[in-house]
Design a protein around this motif. Structure first.
Motif, PDB file in Angstrom:
ATOM      1  N   ASN A  23       0.795  -1.196   0.150  1.00  0.00           N
ATOM      2  CA  ASN A  23       0.062   0.042   0.063  1.00  0.00           C
ATOM      3  C   ASN A  23       0.711   1.190   0.059  1.00  0.00           C
ATOM      4  O   ASN A  23       0.273   2.464   0.181  1.00  0.00           O
ATOM      5  N   GLY A  24       1.972   1.135  -0.312  1.00  0.00           N
ATOM      6  CA  GLY A  24       2.873   2.198  -0.496  1.00  0.00           C
ATOM      7  C   GLY A  24       3.175   2.913   1.088  1.00  0.00           C
ATOM      8  O   GLY A  24       3.775   4.101   1.092  1.00  0.00           O
ATOM      9  N   MET A  25       3.484   1.897   2.223  1.00  0.00           N
ATOM     10  CA  MET A  25       3.828   2.325   3.460  1.00  0.00           C
ATOM     11  C   MET A  25       3.087   3.555   3.702  1.00  0.00           C
ATOM     12  O   MET A  25       3.480   4.747   4.247  1.00  0.00           O
ATOM     13  N   ASN A  26       1.688   3.677   3.571  1.00  0.00           N
ATOM     14  CA  ASN A  26       0.683   4.640   3.729  1.00  0.00           C
ATOM     15  C   ASN A  26       0.682   4.792   5.398  1.00  0.00           C
ATOM     16  O   ASN A  26       0.294   3.848   6.110  1.00  0.00           O
ATOM     17  N   PRO A  27       0.996   6.205   5.790  1.00  0.00           N
ATOM     18  CA  PRO A  27       0.931   6.233   7.161  1.00  0.00           C
ATOM     19  C   PRO A  27      -0.479   6.107   7.944  1.00  0.00           C
ATOM     20  O   PRO A  27      -0.506   5.647   8.961  1.00  0.00           O
ATOM     21  N   TRP A  28      -1.398   6.301   7.008  1.00  0.00           N
ATOM     22  CA  TRP A  28      -2.867   6.342   7.496  1.00  0.00           C
ATOM     23  C   TRP A  28      -3.266   4.602   7.559  1.00  0.00           C
ATOM     24  O   TRP A  28      -4.261   4.332   8.338  1.00  0.00           O
ATOM     25  N   LEU A  29      -2.303   4.030   6.887  1.00  0.00           N
ATOM     26  CA  LEU A  29      -2.366   2.410   7.554  1.00  0.00           C
ATOM     27  C   LEU A  29      -1.558   2.095   8.403  1.00  0.00           C
ATOM     28  O   LEU A  29      -1.971   1.008   9.261  1.00  0.00           O
ATOM     29  N   ILE A  30      -0.516   2.478   8.432  1.00  0.00           N
ATOM     30  CA  ILE A  30       0.572   2.066   9.338  1.00  0.00           C
ATOM     31  C   ILE A  30       0.284   2.183  10.884  1.00  0.00           C
ATOM     32  O   ILE A  30       0.433   1.428  11.581  1.00  0.00           O
ATOM     33  N   LEU A  31      -0.445   3.316  11.229  1.00  0.00           N
ATOM     34  CA  LEU A  31      -0.632   3.570  12.468  1.00  0.00           C
ATOM     35  C   LEU A  31      -1.747   2.964  13.105  1.00  0.00           C
ATOM     36  O   LEU A  31      -1.714   2.277  14.143  1.00  0.00           O
ATOM     37  N   PRO A  32      -2.880   2.608  12.472  1.00  0.00           N
ATOM     38  CA  PRO A  32      -3.916   1.510  13.001  1.00  0.00           C
ATOM     39  C   PRO A  32      -3.150   0.126  12.983  1.00  0.00           C
ATOM     40  O   PRO A  32      -3.494  -0.641  13.982  1.00  0.00           O
ATOM     41  N   ALA A  33      -2.312  -0.093  11.946  1.00  0.00           N
ATOM     42  CA  ALA A  33      -1.726  -1.274  11.976  1.00  0.00           C
ATOM     43  C   ALA A  33      -0.904  -1.812  13.231  1.00  0.00           C
ATOM     44  O   ALA A  33      -0.608  -2.519  13.775  1.00  0.00           O
ATOM     45  N   THR A  34      -0.102  -0.364  13.667  1.00  0.00           N
ATOM     46  CA  THR A  34       0.845  -0.660  14.764  1.00  0.00           C
ATOM     47  C   THR A  34       0.057  -0.808  16.072  1.00  0.00           C
ATOM     48  O   THR A  34       0.628  -1.654  16.831  1.00  0.00           O
ATOM     49  N   ILE A  35      -1.035  -0.197  16.180  1.00  0.00           N
ATOM     50  CA  ILE A  35      -1.874  -0.263  17.313  1.00  0.00           C
ATOM     51  C   ILE A  35      -2.425  -1.762  17.421  1.00  0.00           C
ATOM     52  O   ILE A  35      -2.491  -2.377  18.567  1.00  0.00           O
ATOM     53  N   ILE A  36      -2.994  -2.118  16.192  1.00  0.00           N
ATOM     54  CA  ILE A  36      -3.480  -3.811  16.256  1.00  0.00           C
ATOM     55  C   ILE A  36      -2.228  -4.566  16.704  1.00  0.00           C
ATOM     56  O   ILE A  36      -2.506  -5.709  17.528  1.00  0.00           O
ATOM     57  N   LEU A  37      -1.073  -4.456  16.210  1.00  0.00           N
ATOM     58  CA  LEU A  37      -0.134  -5.254  16.354  1.00  0.00           C
ATOM     59  C   LEU A  37       0.709  -5.336  17.892  1.00  0.00           C
ATOM     60  O   LEU A  37       0.860  -6.064  18.535  1.00  0.00           O
ATOM     61  N   PHE A  38       0.544  -4.033  18.360  1.00  0.00           N
ATOM     62  CA  PHE A  38       0.913  -3.884  19.593  1.00  0.00           C
ATOM     63  C   PHE A  38      -0.061  -4.266  20.642  1.00  0.00           C
ATOM     64  O   PHE A  38       0.450  -5.200  21.731  1.00  0.00           O
ATOM     65  N   ARG A  39      -1.175  -4.416  20.469  1.00  0.00           N
ATOM     66  CA  ARG A  39      -2.316  -4.778  21.313  1.00  0.00           C
ATOM     67  C   ARG A  39      -2.081  -6.489  21.378  1.00  0.00           C
ATOM     68  O   ARG A  39      -2.029  -7.118  22.381  1.00  0.00           O
ATOM     69  N   GLU A  40      -1.907  -7.041  20.290  1.00  0.00           N
ATOM     70  CA  GLU A  40      -1.951  -8.507  20.120  1.00  0.00           C
ATOM     71  C   GLU A  40      -0.602  -9.081  21.122  1.00  0.00           C
ATOM     72  O   GLU A  40      -0.653 -10.017  21.606  1.00  0.00           O
ATOM     73  N   VAL A  41       0.409  -8.075  20.765  1.00  0.00           N
ATOM     74  CA  VAL A  41       1.753  -8.742  21.481  1.00  0.00           C
ATOM     75  C   VAL A  41       1.474  -8.702  22.831  1.00  0.00           C
ATOM     76  O   VAL A  41       1.896  -9.430  23.812  1.00  0.00           O
ATOM     77  N   PHE A  42       0.987  -7.217  23.350  1.00  0.00           N
ATOM     78  CA  PHE A  42       0.652  -7.139  24.669  1.00  0.00           C
ATOM     79  C   PHE A  42      -0.186  -8.020  25.269  1.00  0.00           C
ATOM     80  O   PHE A  42       0.225  -8.610  26.548  1.00  0.00           O
ATOM     81  N   VAL A  43      -1.421  -8.217  24.797  1.00  0.00           N
ATOM     82  CA  VAL A  43      -2.289  -9.134  25.487  1.00  0.00           C
ATOM     83  C   VAL A  43      -1.690 -10.676  25.575  1.00  0.00           C
ATOM     84  O   VAL A  43      -1.790 -11.335  26.541  1.00  0.00           O
ATOM     85  N   SER A  44      -0.973 -11.232  24.442  1.00  0.00           N
ATOM     86  CA  SER A  44      -0.519 -12.439  24.252  1.00  0.00           C
ATOM     87  C   SER A  44       0.599 -12.433  25.556  1.00  0.00           C
ATOM     88  O   SER A  44       1.002 -13.446  26.442  1.00  0.00           O
ATOM     89  N   GLY A  45       1.483 -11.475  25.791  1.00  0.00           N
ATOM     90  CA  GLY A  45       2.435 -11.242  27.009  1.00  0.00           C
ATOM     91  C   GLY A  45       1.746 -11.449  28.357  1.00  0.00           C
ATOM     92  O   GLY A  45       2.235 -12.019  29.186  1.00  0.00           O
ATOM     93  N   LEU A  46       0.627 -10.605  28.428  1.00  0.00           N
ATOM     94  CA  LEU A  46      -0.324 -10.818  29.628  1.00  0.00           C
ATOM     95  C   LEU A  46      -0.443 -12.348  29.824  1.00  0.00           C
ATOM     96  O   LEU A  46      -0.563 -12.731  31.117  1.00  0.00           O
ATOM     97  N   ARG A  47      -1.045 -12.873  28.916  1.00  0.00           N
ATOM     98  CA  ARG A  47      -1.647 -14.375  28.933  1.00  0.00           C
ATOM     99  C   ARG A  47      -0.583 -15.152  29.329  1.00  0.00           C
ATOM    100  O   ARG A  47      -0.510 -16.168  30.232  1.00  0.00           O
ATOM    101  N   GLU A  48       0.676 -15.289  28.835  1.00  0.00           N
ATOM    102  CA  GLU A  48       1.760 -15.868  28.955  1.00  0.00           C
ATOM    103  C   GLU A  48       2.417 -15.474  30.580  1.00  0.00           C
ATOM    104  O   GLU A  48       2.566 -16.592  31.356  1.00  0.00           O
ATOM    105  N   TYR A  49       2.293 -14.321  30.911  1.00  0.00           N
ATOM    106  CA  TYR A  49       2.661 -14.085  32.268  1.00  0.00           C
ATOM    107  C   TYR A  49       1.773 -14.707  33.452  1.00  0.00           C
ATOM    108  O   TYR A  49       2.058 -15.160  34.487  1.00  0.00           O
ATOM    109  N   LEU A  50       0.260 -14.443  33.244  1.00  0.00           N
ATOM    110  CA  LEU A  50      -0.557 -15.181  33.903  1.00  0.00           C
ATOM    111  C   LEU A  50      -0.484 -16.569  34.145  1.00  0.00           C
ATOM    112  O   LEU A  50      -0.981 -17.046  34.969  1.00  0.00           O
ATOM    113  N   GLY A  51      -0.144 -17.290  33.217  1.00  0.00           N
ATOM    114  CA  GLY A  51      -0.041 -18.869  33.171  1.00  0.00           C
ATOM    115  C   GLY A  51      -1.287 -19.560  33.436  1.00  0.00           C
ATOM    116  O   GLY A  51      -2.279 -19.161  32.731  1.00  0.00           O
TER     117      GLY A  51
END
Length: 222
Positions: A87-115
């Motif tokens: 998509n040509g590294m469109n910043p209007w796509l990169i920002l929501p993509a970053t939010i989505i990827l950050f959340r997935e990593v963050f929640v996965s880390g929480l689940r791993e920590y909670l065991g």
């Protein structure tokens, strides 16, 4: 592990996730865009069918429960990675993509920590709607990206086949065929709006999971 139809559908969805990126390795655009779109939409539909069939036939299993969210995340993450590049590294796509990827990593880390206590972070209805909206937005973005590529090639007075030859000769950009407003597709605009809404829902569900996990994150002397 039981190999019933719901679990097979989930496994196929997981396998299809990297297949979206592979389409761009073996096929020229815009065929790669259309094949990736078809594969992604087909895999996304199994996300509904596997759960529905598992409940209908009473074939719910620990394996399916474990693999289903992994397959969903793999599909979304890989598709977003491909889209941001094509998509040509469109910043209007990169920002929501970053939010989505950050959340997935963050929640996965929480689940791993909670065991053993990770059951506290069960998937909510809002999280399921979030995933559905992500997939709809990504499907529309694949359509929009393919249409913009075709429009960009047409603006240069070439067919897709001629453009492939121009790319091979170093006369054209192999990724971004169009960066002008004249070839922006309506589908891409709709996809960007939906991915932003999905990103906001994603951030909110991530915050909800964090609040639920807080009691388990406090030190004993707190």
């Amino acid at each position: 592990m039981t190999w019933n139809i719901p679990n097979i559908l989930t496994t196929l969805r997981l396998i299809a996730a990297p297949g979206v990126a592979v389409m761009f390795l073996y096929f020229h655009r815009p065929w790669a865009d259309w094949f990736a779109l078809t594969l992604f939409v087909g895999a996304a539909l199994t996300d509904w069918f596997d759960g529905y069939l598992a409940r209908l036939w009473k074939q719910e299993s620990k394996f399916g429960t474990m693999l289903d969210p992994i397959a969903d995340k793999a599909m979304v993450v890989i598709a977003i990675m491909v889209l941001t590049g094509y998509n040509g590294m469109n910043p209007w796509l990169i920002l929501p993509a970053t939010i989505i990827l950050f959340r997935e990593v963050f929640v996965s880390g929480l689940r791993e920590y909670l065991g053993a206590s990770a059951g506290t972070l069960k998937v909510t209805k809002l999280a399921k709607w979030k995933t559905t909206l992500q997939m709809v937005a990504i499907g529309i973005l694949f359509l929009g990206t393919g249409l913009e590529y075709q429009a960009g090639v047409a603006m240069q007075g070439m067919t897709p086949e001629q453009y492939v030859e121009a790319v091979k000769q170093g006369l054209a950009d192999p990724i971004r065929a169009c960066g002008q407003r004249d070839c922006a597709s309506f589908a891409n605009y709709i996809g960007l709006i939906l991915i932003w809404i999905a990103a906001l829902l994603t951030a909110w569900t991530g915050f909800e999971y964090f609040v639920k996990a807080l009691p388990f994150l406090r030190d004993k002397h707190d």
